[in-house]
Design an enzyme around this catalytic site. Structure first.
Site, mmCIF file in Angstrom:
data_model
loop_
_atom_site.group_PDB
_atom_site.id
_atom_site.type_symbol
_atom_site.label_atom_id
_atom_site.label_comp_id
_atom_site.label_asym_id
_atom_site.label_seq_id
_atom_site.Cartn_x
_atom_site.Cartn_y
_atom_site.Cartn_z
ATOM 1 N N LEU A 100 0.829 -1.223 0.000
ATOM 2 C CA LEU A 100 0.000 0.000 0.000
ATOM 3 C C LEU A 100 0.857 1.265 0.000
ATOM 4 O O LEU A 100 1.919 1.317 0.613
ATOM 5 C CB LEU A 100 -0.950 -0.040 1.191
ATOM 6 C CG LEU A 100 -2.040 -1.111 1.056
ATOM 7 C CD1 LEU A 100 -2.743 -1.369 2.391
ATOM 8 C CD2 LEU A 100 -3.057 -0.721 -0.008
ATOM 9 N N GLU A 390 12.950 10.100 1.100
ATOM 10 C CA GLU A 390 13.634 9.041 0.332
ATOM 11 C C GLU A 390 12.650 8.027 -0.245
ATOM 12 O O GLU A 390 12.830 7.537 -1.359
ATOM 13 C CB GLU A 390 14.651 8.308 1.218
ATOM 14 C CG GLU A 390 15.803 9.165 1.720
ATOM 15 C CD GLU A 390 15.459 9.953 2.984
ATOM 16 O OE1 GLU A 390 14.321 9.803 3.502
ATOM 17 O OE2 GLU A 390 16.319 10.714 3.459
HETATM 18 C C1 LIG Z 1 2.393 -1.955 2.999
HETATM 19 C C2 LIG Z 1 1.244 -2.898 3.174
HETATM 20 N N1 LIG Z 1 0.887 -3.254 4.421
HETATM 21 C C3 LIG Z 1 -0.115 -4.129 4.623
HETATM 22 C C4 LIG Z 1 -0.781 -4.668 3.565
HETATM 23 C C5 LIG Z 1 -1.868 -5.719 3.777
HETATM 24 N N2 LIG Z 1 -3.188 -5.126 3.475
HETATM 25 C C6 LIG Z 1 -3.809 -5.353 2.313
HETATM 26 S S1 LIG Z 1 -5.209 -4.448 2.168
HETATM 27 C C7 LIG Z 1 -4.992 -3.771 3.688
HETATM 28 C C8 LIG Z 1 -5.909 -2.749 4.255
HETATM 29 C C9 LIG Z 1 -7.244 -2.780 3.670
HETATM 30 O O1 LIG Z 1 -7.964 -1.654 3.997
HETATM 31 P P1 LIG Z 1 -8.181 -0.534 2.926
HETATM 32 O O2 LIG Z 1 -6.888 -0.019 2.494
HETATM 33 O O3 LIG Z 1 -9.122 0.438 3.510
HETATM 34 O O4 LIG Z 1 -8.830 -1.303 1.711
HETATM 35 P P2 LIG Z 1 -10.339 -1.747 1.548
HETATM 36 O O5 LIG Z 1 -10.739 -2.378 2.839
HETATM 37 O O6 LIG Z 1 -11.094 -0.525 1.273
HETATM 38 O O7 LIG Z 1 -10.304 -2.701 0.395
HETATM 39 C C10 LIG Z 1 -3.864 -4.255 4.291
HETATM 40 C C11 LIG Z 1 -3.399 -3.880 5.653
HETATM 41 C C12 LIG Z 1 -0.391 -4.273 2.272
HETATM 42 N N3 LIG Z 1 -0.963 -4.754 1.180
HETATM 43 N N4 LIG Z 1 0.590 -3.365 2.119
#
Ligand SMILES: Cc1ncc(C[n+]2csc(CCOP(=O)(O)OP(=O)(O)O)c2C)c(N)n1
Length: 647
Positions: A100, A390
């Site tokens: 993310l 960075e």
């Molecule tokens: C850097 C990182 N940390 C953790 C994750 C694991 N992860 C995948 S989706 C998510 C969070 C999902 O919530 P959101 O971003 O609100 O997405 P939505 O529920 O709306 O699909 C996490 C923690 C990731 N993909 N990337």
């Protein structure tokens, strides 16, 4: 009007369909007949876990490769529908996302690239927008702050971020961990920002049109209900990652009035999407016409740059010119300074090079004479002041490389490669040519002490597949390594010293001696070495001194410079073998941890280097303190030989 339509074709796609529909069918300039058309709008799905959204849209728009069978093979080996979107694997995917925050920062780089190329080639040839779909997770990641601050500062007005503001992440309601007002946060960074109902296509359209008119980058926070239509799981984390389950799907279909079988797309729906898919064909054809009318030299240059090809023969000539000068007037300079000398020849020769630094310009030596900085008012410059950012720097560089037409290089301290690492890893996965100048590459930093002295960083970077780590030993190797980094198909790190080093390569060689990653810099006098010293960067001079001392002690010794592990390990076995040699004793000398050297010296080889963190003192004192000296190498060699002798 609230969105009442079905998800487009697959149960997995339950994420932001109204937004995708409005954006792809009405605004995004994209032609599935040529998904890599240079003047297309870029769409970045920063929330890569929603990959099915983009696969479904590409299918509906008529991208030939994205067949319904590929949609059915979601996340299966060999499909073009992997779990997270992968650039280079699936046509139409602008960047690999999943970690993310990265996609958002890539998009900032893409938007910078667009502005720069428009300034160079004219805005009737380069004129496209960058759209991002970001989730709560994207905006919680630290990199997002760096990226949005940079975008706001540069007033990247053609960048639009849609935030899927559903208030849910994996652990449940967002409020368990976050209470940021994203609209105010983006506004504080210089963005235009608004909040809309993300299920209302009219509101999405109006906000998109406002973004197109804006003189600043725009955030559109789209309030949505996750799992819209799912009767019991909508609005909860249960509709985030795992399948809804047959009962919930059946109930959702009923609620949404969707009676078609799975993967069945009604003819009228398909026809409307297909017609949307041809919407930009005219724009693409008009662009092709404008390209034809362009000055032929300018057109050829843009085409070359978009093909990621280096100008013919120019690089080799520039490198040779620098080597000639160094042969005529050897330089005892730090390799960061040698890199500046190389760049003074390379930057004018290769107009696609865009330099930068994360607020260490004077230390990294990445700004060469005559280079103008890029600013919000003028994007024609070729140097980016990234600020102390960075991570976003590395991710934005990926975005620039992905955009095409630019080879970005950066500057920071090697110790802060940790701050770039997630983006560097993605550059390696995607095979993007980005070059990171990382100076102050060892305890040679000296007085700044252990926080600023890289110890494990070379090993950590060398562990990344497809990432080239160069550690040249002098000015000549530095320019040779620059050549290899520019010729590479993937990312590179140039690990460079703060401290001055003697020029060990005095003779002019036409060949690039670093090409195979290692070579015998000084041979054993009788050609049959008892001791082989393998070393890189600033320690090569120490090894050369040790060799002279060992020869005085009757030990025939050779020195192998190892500027790049990756190239050595990839070289044909006879080449590798000729570098590794057959000496009784192999010793590696490097002011860093031993990890990784076993591939060259074996598990029985000796190592003179670091095994813990550094200290603060003048660098010569530190080398003595940690026993990385010619004398220490001699002692290690003599002791090693004594042990290896039959008793
Ligand atoms: C850097 C990182 N940390 C953790 C994750 C694991 N992860 C995948 S989706 C998510 C969070 C999902 O919530 P959101 O971003 O609100 O997405 P939505 O529920 O709306 O699909 C996490 C923690 C990731 N993909 N990337």
């Amino acid at each position: 009007m609230r969105w009442k339509g079905p998800n487009p074709g697959t149960p997995a796609c339950r994420w932001a369909p109204p937004l995708a529909t409005v954006l792809f069918t009405r605004y995004l300039k994209f032609d599935p007949a040529d998904p890599a058309w240079p003047d297309r709008d870029r769409f970045v799905l920063s929330a890569g876990h929603g990959s099915m959204l983009i696969y479904a849209v590409l299918h509906l728009l008529g991208l030939e490769a994205m067949s319904i069978d590929e949609i059915k093979r979601f996340r299966q080996l060999g499909s073009i529908t992997p779990g997270h979107p992968e650039h280079g694997h699936t046509p139409g995917i602008e960047t690999t996302t999943g970690p993310l925050g990265q996609g958002l920062a890539n998009a900032v780089g893409m938007a910078i690239a667009e502005r720069h190329l428009a300034a160079v080639f004219g805005s009737d040839i380069v004129d496209h927008r960058t759209y991002v779909l970001a989730s709560d997770g994207d905006l919680m990641e630290g990199i997002s702050q760096e990226a949005i601050a940079l975008a706001g500062h540069l007033r990247l007005a053609k960048l639009t971020v849609f935030h899927d503001d559903n208030g849910i992440s994996i652990d449940g309601p967002l409020k368990v961990a976050d209470s940021v007002d994203q609209v105010r946060r983006f506004e504080a960074a210089g963005w235009a920002a608004s909040r809309i109902d993300g299920h209302d296509p009219d509101a999405i359209a109006a906000a998109t049109e406002a973004a197109v008119r804006s003189d600043r980058p725009t955030l559109i926070a789209c309030r949505t209900l996750i799992g819209f239509g799912a009767p019991t799981k909508a609005g909860t984390e249960k509709s985030h990652g795992s399948p809804l389950g047959p009962e919930e799907v059946a109930a959702a279909r009923q609620k949404l009035g969707w009676s078609h079988a799975a993967f069945e797309i009604p003819a009228d729906v398909r026809a409307r999407w297909r017609s949307a898919g041809t919407r930009s064909r005219g724009a693409r054809e008009a662009w092709i016409e404008r390209m034809r009318a362009l000055d032929p030299k300018l057109r050829a240059e843009l085409e070359r740059r978009m093909r990621n090809e280096l100008p013919n023969g120019v690089l080799a000539a520039a490198v040779h010119g620098v080597k000639q000068k160094l042969a005529a007037a050897p330089q005892e300079v730090a390799t960061r300074k040698a890199s500046e000398i190389a760049l003074e020849a390379l930057v004018p020769a290769q107009p696609e090079l865009i330099g930068g630094s994360a607020d260490l310009t004077g230390s990294n030596n990445t700004l060469v004479k005559g280079m103008k900085a890029i600013s919000a008012a003028d994007f024609s410059g070729r140097f980016l002041h990234y600020g102390v950012r960075e991570h976003a720097m590395a991710a934005a560089m990926n975005g620039m490389a992905l955009h095409g037409g630019i080879i970005p290089y950066s500057g920071t301290f090697l110790v802060f490669s940790d701050y770039c690492r997630p983006a560097l890893r993605l550059a390696a996965i995607m095979g993007q040519r980005v070059i990171h100048v990382m100076t102050h590459d060892s305890i040679g930093v000296g007085e700044d002490g252990p926080t600023h002295e890289p110890i494990e960083h070379l090993a950590a970077l060398r562990a990344v597949p497809n990432l080239m780590v160069f550690r040249p030993c002098d000015a000549v190797e530095t320019v040779e390594c620059w050549q290899l980094a520019l010729e590479a198909r993937g990312p590179s790190v140039m690990a460079l010293t703060r401290q001055n080093l003697p020029q060990l390569r005095r003779d002019l060689w036409n060949d690039n001696r670093c090409r195979n990653g290692a070579y015998e810099l000084v041979s054993a006098e009788d050609g049959r070495a008892t001791v082989s010293l393998f070393t890189s960067g600033s320690e090569v001079a120490i090894a050369v001194e040790a060799r002279d001392l060992l020869i005085k002690r009757g030990c025939s010794t050779r020195v192998v410079s190892v500027p790049c592990f990756e190239l050595l390990l990839a070289a044909p076995s006879h080449v590798r073998q000729s570098s590794v040699g057959e000496a009784t004793l192999r010793i590696a000398v490097e002011a860093a941890v031993r990890q990784g050297w076993a591939a060259i010296i074996g598990s029985d080889g000796l190592f003179v280097g670091m095994s813990g963190f550094g200290a603060s003192a003048p660098h010569k004192d530190l080398y003595r303190h940690f026993g990385i000296t010619a004398q220490a190498v001699v002692e290690a060699a003599l002791a090693g030989l004594a042990r290896s002798r039959p008793s």
